[in-house]
Write an enzyme that holds these catalytic residues in place. Structure first.
Site, PDB file in Angstrom:
ATOM      1  N   LEU A 118     -51.780 -24.651  20.337  1.00 55.97           N
ATOM      2  CA  LEU A 118     -50.826 -23.514  20.644  1.00 55.97           C
ATOM      3  C   LEU A 118     -49.705 -23.442  19.787  1.00 55.97           C
ATOM      4  O   LEU A 118     -49.288 -24.383  19.137  1.00 55.97           O
ATOM      5  CB  LEU A 118     -50.507 -24.134  22.210  1.00 55.97           C
ATOM      6  CG  LEU A 118     -51.382 -23.956  23.257  1.00 55.97           C
ATOM      7  CD1 LEU A 118     -50.734 -24.382  24.484  1.00 55.97           C
ATOM      8  CD2 LEU A 118     -52.203 -22.761  23.476  1.00 55.97           C
ATOM      9  N   ASP A 119     -49.476 -22.325  19.587  1.00 56.40           N
ATOM     10  CA  ASP A 119     -48.057 -22.286  18.761  1.00 56.40           C
ATOM     11  C   ASP A 119     -46.896 -22.978  19.242  1.00 56.40           C
ATOM     12  O   ASP A 119     -47.002 -23.251  20.665  1.00 56.40           O
ATOM     13  CB  ASP A 119     -47.347 -20.781  18.607  1.00 56.40           C
ATOM     14  CG  ASP A 119     -48.629 -19.830  17.899  1.00 56.40           C
ATOM     15  OD1 ASP A 119     -49.398 -20.121  17.365  1.00 56.40           O
ATOM     16  OD2 ASP A 119     -48.473 -18.664  18.301  1.00 56.40           O
ATOM     17  N   ARG A 120     -45.985 -23.516  18.399  1.00 56.05           N
ATOM     18  CA  ARG A 120     -45.069 -24.185  19.003  1.00 56.05           C
ATOM     19  C   ARG A 120     -44.048 -23.741  20.125  1.00 56.05           C
ATOM     20  O   ARG A 120     -43.668 -24.257  21.096  1.00 56.05           O
ATOM     21  CB  ARG A 120     -43.990 -24.533  17.837  1.00 56.05           C
ATOM     22  CG  ARG A 120     -42.882 -25.385  18.420  1.00 56.05           C
ATOM     23  CD  ARG A 120     -41.889 -26.152  17.288  1.00 56.05           C
ATOM     24  NE  ARG A 120     -41.258 -25.365  16.223  1.00 56.05           N
ATOM     25  CZ  ARG A 120     -40.640 -25.752  15.399  1.00 56.05           C
ATOM     26  NH1 ARG A 120     -40.510 -27.309  15.228  1.00 56.05           N
ATOM     27  NH2 ARG A 120     -39.894 -25.067  14.568  1.00 56.05           N
ATOM     28  N   ARG A 138     -49.966 -12.555  20.240  1.00 55.57           N
ATOM     29  CA  ARG A 138     -48.575 -11.887  19.761  1.00 55.57           C
ATOM     30  C   ARG A 138     -48.712 -10.497  18.963  1.00 55.57           C
ATOM     31  O   ARG A 138     -47.702  -9.670  19.054  1.00 55.57           O
ATOM     32  CB  ARG A 138     -47.699 -12.994  19.169  1.00 55.57           C
ATOM     33  CG  ARG A 138     -47.454 -14.142  20.149  1.00 55.57           C
ATOM     34  CD  ARG A 138     -47.014 -15.253  19.201  1.00 55.57           C
ATOM     35  NE  ARG A 138     -45.761 -15.242  18.563  1.00 55.57           N
ATOM     36  CZ  ARG A 138     -45.343 -16.085  17.963  1.00 55.57           C
ATOM     37  NH1 ARG A 138     -45.715 -17.348  17.792  1.00 55.57           N
ATOM     38  NH2 ARG A 138     -43.823 -16.013  17.573  1.00 55.57           N
ATOM     39  N   THR A 145     -45.104 -21.209  22.398  1.00 53.68           N
ATOM     40  CA  THR A 145     -46.079 -21.036  23.404  1.00 53.68           C
ATOM     41  C   THR A 145     -46.222 -22.391  24.442  1.00 53.68           C
ATOM     42  O   THR A 145     -46.408 -23.347  23.864  1.00 53.68           O
ATOM     43  CB  THR A 145     -47.417 -20.572  22.994  1.00 53.68           C
ATOM     44  OG1 THR A 145     -47.340 -19.536  22.179  1.00 53.68           O
ATOM     45  CG2 THR A 145     -48.192 -20.287  24.214  1.00 53.68           C
TER      46      THR A 145
END
Length: 532
Positions: free
Chosen positions: A377-379, A478, A381
Site C-alpha cells: 500500500l502507498d505510505r 489515484r 494509504t
C-alpha cells in the site's frame, strides 16, 4: 580509556538528524541515535587533524566519532576508523577492533596459507604445458586437414571433368580411366583417415591429462570454497557484539541470512561496542569520508550507517538505550501462516533504502521469525495489508495477486463532485523515470490498468466512492481518479496529483480484502472500518 574530553555545554537539538535507527530484536522497539551539531563539530575537528597527515588523505576510508556520557554525567568523545589505518588494526588513541579475530588468528593463518597453496596449484594446472601443446597441435592438425581437404576437392573436381570427357566410343579407355580415378579417390580417403588417426594418437593422451587436471581444478575450487566458508563462519562466531542491555551476540546470530565481507569492521559497530563494554552512554554519532573522492563518497561529507554491513546490527547494538516508540499495529487477522494488519496512513509497507525510511509494517513485525509483505500500500494509504509468515505461503498468496484471484475494495473521498454513479476506468499507466514517483496515462508505454467504481454519496461538494481495482498498478486509483480521462477529480488530500485542499491525509483506505487461504483452500474475507 581513550576518551577526549568535551568541555562545551550540550544544547538541546529540537530537530536532530536520526542517522542511526533500528529495531530491538528482543522488544521490537524503534531505537534512535542522532547526529547533532555538537558531534558534527567534533568530527570536523578530527577532519582538521587528518588533513595534516598525508597518509590519511591518500588512504580513503570512513571515520566516526561518538559523543558519550559517563556515569558521572561528564561528556567525552571517542573515535574510530573502518578497517585498517595505515595497515594497522590497533592504533593509539583510537577505538580498537571488536574482539574476536585474535581468537581465530592461528586457524586463520593456517587456512590462508592453505588457500594460497590451492590458488597456486590452480594457476599451475591452468598453465600446464599439456594445455598449450593440445591447443597448438589442434591448430596444426586442423590446418593440415583443411589443406588436405582443399587438395581432395580439387582432385575430385578434376575426376568429375575426366568422367564427362569420355564418350561411349571410347569404352576401353573409359574403363581404365575410371579405374584410375576410383583408385585416386580411395587414396584420398586413406590419406584423410591416416591424418585423423595420427591426430587422435597424439591429442587423446593430452586430453586425458587435461581432463585429469580439470577434475583436480574442480576439486580444489570446492575445497577452497569449503575452507573459506568454514573460516568465515569461525570468524563470524568469534566476533561478539555487546549492547547496552549487557547481552552479546555473534555476527552469525545477528545476520543469519548472510554476512557481507567486512561486517564488524566499520566505525559504528566499533564505537557502539566500545561504549557498551565501558559503561558509556552514547549521545550522538557522526561518520564521514576522508581521503580521495570515490564515486559514492566525497571527502568531508557525512554519511549514515552502510545498508548492508551496519544497518542490520544497529537495532541490537542500541538495545538498552531508549524507551520504546509507539509501534502499535492493529492486527485484523492472524493465524500460523499469515497476518493481516490495518496499516495507518503515513507508515511504509516495507522499509525503504535510506535510513530515514526504515519504519514500516514489516520492520515493526520483525519479532516474527519470518515476515513477507505479499503486496504494497502507498505510505499515505491506510487499510488492509496482507503478510505471509513463511515463503511457501508468500508464494501462494503472491500468485493469487498476480493472477487477479483476490478481491479488493477501497473507499475514498474525492475532492469534488462527479456526475456518474458507477462505471469502469481503463487507462494504461506508466511511471515516468524523470518524474518519479508520479505515474501517468500513456497509451504507448503504459501497462493495462482497470478500475471499477461505485459512488456511495455526496456531501459538502465532496464525493464518497468505492473503488474495485481489477489490476494493481502503482498509484492506479489515484491516477484513475485525477486524470481528466478518468473521473477528473483528485482524491482528497492527494497533493502529488494536484489536490490543494488543506487536509491532514490522503483520503484513500483499503477497506476489504478477500483471498483463498493457501492451507485450508477456503475463501477468507477481511474488512476494516474506514477511518474518515
Amino acid at each position: 580509556m581513550m576518551l577526549d574530553r568535551h568541555f562545551s555545554e550540550l544544547t538541546p537539538n529540537p530537530n536532530p538528524t536520526y542517522y542511526y535507527t533500528g529495531y530491538c530484536p528482543q522488544s521490537g522497539e524503534l531505537l534512535r541515535l542522532p547526529r547533532t551539531q555538537e558531534v558534527e563539530q567534533i568530527a570536523r575537528n578530527l577532519m582538521a587533524q587528518l588533513s595534516r597527515d598525508r597518509r590519511s588523505t591518500r588512504e580513503g576510508k570512513m571515520y566516526g566519532v561518538l559523543l558519550v556520557e559517563t556515569n558521572t554525567t561528564e561528556h567525552y568523545s571517542i573515535k574510530a576508523f573502518s578497517g585498517l589505518l595505515n595497515s594497522e588494526a590497533v592504533v593509539a588513541g583510537w577505538v580498537p577492533p571488536i574482539p574476536g579475530r585474535d581468537r581465530v588468528a592461528i586457524d586463520e593463518a593456517a587456512t590462508l596459507e592453505d588457500l594460497a597453496t590451492m590458488k597456486q596449484e590452480l594457476i599451475d594446472l591452468d598453465r600446464a604445458t599439456e594445455r598449450e601443446q593440445y591447443r597448438s597441435l589442434t591448430v596444426e592438425f586442423t590446418a593440415k586437414l583443411e589443406k588436405l581437404a582443399i587438395a581432395h576437392r580439387q582432385r575430385k573436381a578434376f575426376r568429375q571433368q575426366e568422367r564427362e570427357r569420355f564418350d561411349l566410343a571410347e569404352r576401353i579407355e573409359l574403363v581404365a580411366a575410371l579405374d584410375r580415378l576410383a583408385a585416386q579417390s580411395r587414396q584420398d580417403g586413406r590419406e584423410r583417415r591416416q591424418l585423423k588417426q595420427e591426430r587422435d594418437a597424439i591429442l587423446q593422451p593430452l586430453q586425458v591429462v587435461i581432463d585429469q587436471h580439470d577434475d583436480r581444478i574442480r576439486q580444489l575450487k570446492q575445497q577452497r570454497k569449503i575452507r573459506s566458508r568454514q573460516l568465515q563462519e569461525q570468524m563470524h562466531d568469534a566476533y561478539r557484539l555487546m549492547n547496552f542491555l549487557g547481552t552479546s551476540s555473534s555476527l552469525r546470530e545477528l545476520m543469519p541470512a548472510g554476512i557481507p565481507t567486512g561486517t564488524g569492521d566499520c566505525c559504528a559497530p566499533k564505537l557502539l561496542h566500545y561504549a557498551a563494554t565501558h559503561q558509556l552512554k552514547p549521545i550522538a554519532m557522526a561518520e564521514f569520508w576522508w581521503g580521495e573522492d570515490r564515486q559514492d563518497k566525497i571527502q568531508g561529507e557525512f554519511y549514515g550507517a552502510c545498508q548492508d554491513r551496519c544497518q542490520p546490527l544497529i537495532g541490537f547494538m542500541l538495545a538498552g538505550l531508549s524507551t520504546p516508540s509507539n509501534l502499535d499495529l492493529s492486527i485484523v487477522y492472524e493465524d500460523e501462516y499469515l497476518i493481516a494488519v490495518d496499516k495507518p496512513a503515513g507508515l511504509l509497507s516495507v522499509p525503504g533504502r535510506t535510513i530515514d525510511r526504515q519504519d514500516s509494517v514489516v520492520t515493526r513485525l520483525r519479532l516474527y521469525p519470518e515476515i513477507y509483505a505479499v503486496h504494497r500500500l502507498d505510505r499515505d494509504t491506510s487499510g488492509l495489508l496482507l503478510l505471509a509468515r513463511d515463503k511457501v505461503t508468500y508464494r501462494h498468496l503472491s500468485q493469487q495477486f498476480e493472477q487477479r484471484q483476490t478481491y479488493k475494495v477501497y473507499e475514498a473521498i474525492l475532492g469534488g463532485r462527479i456526475d456518474v454513479e458507477q462505471g469502469s476506468i481503463e487507462l494504461p499507466l506508466w511511471g515516468d523515470p524523470v518524474d518519479r514517483p508520479r505515474q501517468k496515462v500513456d497509451f504507448n508505454l503504459g501497462k493495462p490498468s482497470l478500475t471499477k467504481f461505485q459512488v456511495l454519496g455526496q456531501i459538502d461538494g465532496y464525493t464518497r466512492v468505492e473503488f474495485f481495482p481489477v489490476t494493481g498498478r502503482t498509484h492506479q486509483l489515484r491516477v484513475h481518479a485525477a486524470d481528466p480521462q478518468g473521473l477528473g477529480v483528485t482524491i482528497l488530500g492527494d497533493r502529488l496529483y494536484g489536490c490543494q485542499a488543506d487536509v491532514e491525509r490522503l483520503h484513500l483506505h483499503a477497506r476489504e480484502l478477500s483471498f483463498i487461504h493457501p492451507q485450508t483452500f477456503t475463501r477468507v474475507e477481511i474488512q476494516t472500518q474506514c477511518p474518515f
